[in-house]
Design a protein around this motif. Structure first.
Motif, PDB file in Angstrom:
ATOM      1  N   LYS A 107       0.844  -1.200   0.000  1.00  0.00           N
ATOM      2  CA  LYS A 107       0.000   0.000   0.000  1.00  0.00           C
ATOM      3  C   LYS A 107       0.879   1.250   0.000  1.00  0.00           C
ATOM      4  CE  LYS A 107      -4.011  -1.994   2.293  1.00  0.00           C
ATOM      5  NZ  LYS A 107      -4.923  -1.914   3.470  1.00  0.00           N
ATOM      6  N   ASN A 108       1.960   1.175   0.716  1.00  0.00           N
ATOM      7  CA  ASN A 108       2.940   2.259   0.709  1.00  0.00           C
ATOM      8  C   ASN A 108       4.314   1.686   1.034  1.00  0.00           C
ATOM      9  OD1 ASN A 108       3.081   2.139   3.649  1.00  0.00           O
ATOM     10  ND2 ASN A 108       1.120   3.208   3.635  1.00  0.00           N
ATOM     11  N   TYR A 109       5.324   2.451   0.758  1.00  0.00           N
ATOM     12  CA  TYR A 109       6.704   2.018   1.015  1.00  0.00           C
ATOM     13  C   TYR A 109       7.546   3.265   1.288  1.00  0.00           C
ATOM     14  CZ  TYR A 109       7.361   3.415  -3.867  1.00  0.00           C
ATOM     15  OH  TYR A 109       7.387   4.136  -5.032  1.00  0.00           O
ATOM     16  N   CYS A 110       8.771   3.037   1.695  1.00  0.00           N
ATOM     17  CA  CYS A 110       9.642   4.164   2.027  1.00  0.00           C
ATOM     18  C   CYS A 110      10.790   4.296   1.033  1.00  0.00           C
ATOM     19  CB  CYS A 110      10.209   3.998   3.433  1.00  0.00           C
ATOM     20  SG  CYS A 110       8.970   4.174   4.733  1.00  0.00           S
ATOM     21  N   GLU A 111      11.303   5.497   0.947  1.00  0.00           N
ATOM     22  CA  GLU A 111      12.480   5.794   0.151  1.00  0.00           C
ATOM     23  C   GLU A 111      13.465   6.586   1.004  1.00  0.00           C
ATOM     24  OE1 GLU A 111      10.521   6.230  -4.337  1.00  0.00           O
ATOM     25  OE2 GLU A 111      11.178   8.020  -3.234  1.00  0.00           O
ATOM     26  N   VAL A 112      14.752   6.324   0.804  1.00  0.00           N
ATOM     27  CA  VAL A 112      15.811   7.082   1.477  1.00  0.00           C
ATOM     28  C   VAL A 112      16.545   7.857   0.386  1.00  0.00           C
ATOM     29  CG1 VAL A 112      17.854   6.994   2.943  1.00  0.00           C
ATOM     30  CG2 VAL A 112      16.038   5.285   3.225  1.00  0.00           C
ATOM     31  N   VAL A 113      16.424   9.161   0.425  1.00  0.00           N
ATOM     32  CA  VAL A 113      17.068  10.001  -0.581  1.00  0.00           C
ATOM     33  C   VAL A 113      18.392  10.511  -0.020  1.00  0.00           C
ATOM     34  CG1 VAL A 113      16.885  12.090  -1.984  1.00  0.00           C
ATOM     35  CG2 VAL A 113      14.871  10.644  -1.617  1.00  0.00           C
ATOM     36  N   ILE A 114      19.484  10.194  -0.731  1.00  0.00           N
ATOM     37  CA  ILE A 114      20.828  10.566  -0.314  1.00  0.00           C
ATOM     38  C   ILE A 114      21.285  11.807  -1.076  1.00  0.00           C
ATOM     39  CG2 ILE A 114      23.242   9.795  -0.176  1.00  0.00           C
ATOM     40  CD1 ILE A 114      21.315   8.248   1.654  1.00  0.00           C
ATOM     41  N   SER A 115      21.916  12.743  -0.362  1.00  0.00           N
ATOM     42  CA  SER A 115      22.433  13.968  -0.991  1.00  0.00           C
ATOM     43  C   SER A 115      23.688  14.425  -0.241  1.00  0.00           C
ATOM     44  CB  SER A 115      21.372  15.075  -0.973  1.00  0.00           C
ATOM     45  OG  SER A 115      20.996  15.383   0.364  1.00  0.00           O
ATOM     46  N   PHE A 122      27.160  12.129   4.832  1.00  0.00           N
ATOM     47  CA  PHE A 122      26.155  12.318   3.774  1.00  0.00           C
ATOM     48  C   PHE A 122      24.849  12.751   4.424  1.00  0.00           C
ATOM     49  CE2 PHE A 122      26.105   7.863   5.062  1.00  0.00           C
ATOM     50  CZ  PHE A 122      24.760   7.597   5.273  1.00  0.00           C
ATOM     51  N   ASP A 123      24.017  13.432   3.652  1.00  0.00           N
ATOM     52  CA  ASP A 123      22.685  13.831   4.120  1.00  0.00           C
ATOM     53  C   ASP A 123      21.668  12.807   3.634  1.00  0.00           C
ATOM     54  OD1 ASP A 123      23.818  16.056   5.237  1.00  0.00           O
ATOM     55  OD2 ASP A 123      23.121  17.450   3.704  1.00  0.00           O
ATOM     56  N   PHE A 124      20.607  12.662   4.396  1.00  0.00           N
ATOM     57  CA  PHE A 124      19.546  11.724   4.002  1.00  0.00           C
ATOM     58  C   PHE A 124      18.184  12.285   4.398  1.00  0.00           C
ATOM     59  CE2 PHE A 124      20.488  10.720   8.362  1.00  0.00           C
ATOM     60  CZ  PHE A 124      19.278  10.363   8.931  1.00  0.00           C
ATOM     61  N   THR A 125      17.184  11.959   3.615  1.00  0.00           N
ATOM     62  CA  THR A 125      15.793  12.323   3.899  1.00  0.00           C
ATOM     63  C   THR A 125      14.954  11.083   3.659  1.00  0.00           C
ATOM     64  OG1 THR A 125      16.272  14.498   2.943  1.00  0.00           O
ATOM     65  CG2 THR A 125      13.969  14.011   3.438  1.00  0.00           C
ATOM     66  N   ILE A 126      14.000  10.823   4.539  1.00  0.00           N
ATOM     67  CA  ILE A 126      13.172   9.619   4.398  1.00  0.00           C
ATOM     68  C   ILE A 126      11.739  10.020   4.034  1.00  0.00           C
ATOM     69  CG2 ILE A 126      12.305   7.536   5.541  1.00  0.00           C
ATOM     70  CD1 ILE A 126      14.780   7.719   7.389  1.00  0.00           C
ATOM     71  N   TYR A 127      11.244   9.401   2.982  1.00  0.00           N
ATOM     72  CA  TYR A 127       9.888   9.669   2.493  1.00  0.00           C
ATOM     73  C   TYR A 127       9.042   8.406   2.603  1.00  0.00           C
ATOM     74  CZ  TYR A 127      11.821  13.820   0.163  1.00  0.00           C
ATOM     75  OH  TYR A 127      12.442  15.015  -0.102  1.00  0.00           O
ATOM     76  N   GLU A 128       7.747   8.606   2.790  1.00  0.00           N
ATOM     77  CA  GLU A 128       6.781   7.524   2.642  1.00  0.00           C
ATOM     78  C   GLU A 128       6.026   7.785   1.343  1.00  0.00           C
ATOM     79  OE1 GLU A 128       4.073   5.362   5.802  1.00  0.00           O
ATOM     80  OE2 GLU A 128       3.076   7.159   5.057  1.00  0.00           O
ATOM     81  N   VAL A 129       5.893   6.744   0.524  1.00  0.00           N
ATOM     82  CA  VAL A 129       5.285   6.886  -0.797  1.00  0.00           C
ATOM     83  C   VAL A 129       4.006   6.059  -0.862  1.00  0.00           C
ATOM     84  CG1 VAL A 129       5.638   6.674  -3.300  1.00  0.00           C
ATOM     85  CG2 VAL A 129       7.601   7.112  -1.787  1.00  0.00           C
ATOM     86  N   ASP A 130       2.932   6.668  -1.338  1.00  0.00           N
ATOM     87  CA  ASP A 130       1.680   5.947  -1.579  1.00  0.00           C
ATOM     88  C   ASP A 130       1.818   5.212  -2.910  1.00  0.00           C
ATOM     89  OD1 ASP A 130      -1.079   5.560  -2.763  1.00  0.00           O
ATOM     90  OD2 ASP A 130      -1.638   6.334  -0.792  1.00  0.00           O
ATOM     91  N   GLU A 131       1.677   3.889  -2.879  1.00  0.00           N
ATOM     92  CA  GLU A 131       1.903   3.076  -4.072  1.00  0.00           C
ATOM     93  C   GLU A 131       0.958   3.435  -5.218  1.00  0.00           C
ATOM     94  OE1 GLU A 131       3.102   0.599  -6.907  1.00  0.00           O
ATOM     95  OE2 GLU A 131       4.185   0.989  -5.063  1.00  0.00           O
ATOM     96  N   LYS A 132      -0.300   3.707  -4.910  1.00  0.00           N
ATOM     97  CA  LYS A 132      -1.288   3.976  -5.967  1.00  0.00           C
ATOM     98  C   LYS A 132      -1.122   5.370  -6.557  1.00  0.00           C
ATOM     99  CE  LYS A 132      -4.895   0.779  -4.443  1.00  0.00           C
ATOM    100  NZ  LYS A 132      -6.303   0.644  -3.958  1.00  0.00           N
ATOM    101  N   LYS A 136       4.350  11.524  -2.240  1.00  0.00           N
ATOM    102  CA  LYS A 136       5.377  11.343  -1.220  1.00  0.00           C
ATOM    103  C   LYS A 136       5.165  12.318  -0.061  1.00  0.00           C
ATOM    104  CE  LYS A 136       8.948  10.068  -4.580  1.00  0.00           C
ATOM    105  NZ  LYS A 136      10.335  10.345  -5.026  1.00  0.00           N
ATOM    106  N   LYS A 137       5.470  11.863   1.120  1.00  0.00           N
ATOM    107  CA  LYS A 137       5.485  12.771   2.276  1.00  0.00           C
ATOM    108  C   LYS A 137       6.737  12.477   3.106  1.00  0.00           C
ATOM    109  CE  LYS A 137       2.604  10.038   5.459  1.00  0.00           C
ATOM    110  NZ  LYS A 137       1.400  10.059   6.326  1.00  0.00           N
ATOM    111  N   VAL A 138       7.324  13.529   3.622  1.00  0.00           N
ATOM    112  CA  VAL A 138       8.529  13.386   4.430  1.00  0.00           C
ATOM    113  C   VAL A 138       8.147  12.834   5.807  1.00  0.00           C
ATOM    114  CG1 VAL A 138      10.457  14.596   5.529  1.00  0.00           C
ATOM    115  CG2 VAL A 138       9.689  15.290   3.255  1.00  0.00           C
ATOM    116  N   ILE A 139       8.805  11.748   6.204  1.00  0.00           N
ATOM    117  CA  ILE A 139       8.562  11.207   7.551  1.00  0.00           C
ATOM    118  C   ILE A 139       9.813  11.307   8.422  1.00  0.00           C
ATOM    119  CG2 ILE A 139       6.682   9.684   6.832  1.00  0.00           C
ATOM    120  CD1 ILE A 139       8.698   7.353   6.873  1.00  0.00           C
ATOM    121  N   PHE A 140      10.941  11.709   7.837  1.00  0.00           N
ATOM    122  CA  PHE A 140      12.164  11.959   8.599  1.00  0.00           C
ATOM    123  C   PHE A 140      12.912  13.068   7.871  1.00  0.00           C
ATOM    124  CE2 PHE A 140      16.056  11.356  10.860  1.00  0.00           C
ATOM    125  CZ  PHE A 140      15.731  10.666  12.026  1.00  0.00           C
ATOM    126  N   LEU A 141      13.018  14.217   8.535  1.00  0.00           N
ATOM    127  CA  LEU A 141      13.612  15.392   7.902  1.00  0.00           C
ATOM    128  C   LEU A 141      15.069  15.169   7.511  1.00  0.00           C
ATOM    129  CD1 LEU A 141      12.180  18.166  10.244  1.00  0.00           C
ATOM    130  CD2 LEU A 141      11.408  17.603   7.942  1.00  0.00           C
TER     131      LEU A 141
END
Length: 204
Positions: A107-115, A122-132, A136-141
């Motif tokens: 139903k949803n999954y997470c992504e870790v964006v590296i920058s 390194f910097d990282f931001t964690i998003y939750e993504v709605d599969e359908k 995306k919404k940020v769940i870890f700044l």
């Protein structure tokens, strides 16, 4: 004649006494002025002491803000910088359950964006993504992780969370990081995050 002479002497004595009193009065008036000057100088010294105390407080507050800056940078004070021995790329590392039949049950999954990848962090931001909807919404700044140990692991030391990053070699790409596992944050626990868009290391 004698009486006249005595009167003159008395008058002279009286005048001399008056003159001496006037002189004595003048000398008395100068003393309080000196004491006032001393009082004024002691007051000014006290004020100087108060100012130096305030300035030292300002220094203390500056030092404290400096510590706050270190804290805000999310690098634990006193932690030695370790040079990373893995090659981490900026980009998106997504839940590998998106591959195959697993996608049908997600139903949803997470992504870790590296920058902002450097030799030591390194910097990282964690998003939750709605599969359908793929919203995306940020769940870890966005925060900063640092390489630790022998340089093949990393960690983030925050106020409420301590996250540990490991980089398993599931796709035989070491030292290039195609796979990532993160512990310390429940939504990511027990999952592997992959980046299949690294040049020369694409997979599906």
């Amino acid at each position: 004649m004698k009486s006249k002479f005595l009167k003159k002497e008395i008058n002279l004595v009286v005048l001399s006494l008056l003159f001496s009193n006037i002189l004595a009065g003048c000398s008395i008036n100068t003393t309080p002025t000196d004491s006032n000057n001393k009082k004024n100088s002691s007051i000014s010294q006290n004020k100087k002491k108060e100012i130096s105390k305030d300035s030292s407080k300002e220094v203390d507050s500056t030092e404290k803000s400096g510590k706050d800056k270190n804290y805000k940078s999310n690098i634990s004070p006193g932690t030695d910088k370790v040079k990373g021995k893995v090659k981490l790329y900026k980009g998106t590392y997504f839940d590998d359950r998106r591959f195959g039949d697993n996608i049908l049950t997600l139903k949803n999954y997470c992504e870790v964006v590296i920058s902002n990848v450097t030799d030591t962090s390194f910097d990282f931001t964690i998003y939750e993504v709605d599969e359908k909807t793929e919203k995306k919404k940020v769940i870890f700044l966005t925060n900063t992780a640092i390489f630790t140990g022998d340089g093949t692991k990393a960690a983030f030391y925050g106020k409420n969370y301590t996250l540990h990053f490991t980089f398993p070699n599931h796709h035989g790409a070491f030292p290039v990081v195609t796979d990532m596992e993160v512990s310390g944050f429940e939504p990511l626990k027990g999952k592997t995050y992959v980046n299949n868009g690294i040049p020369g290391h694409e997979f599906s």
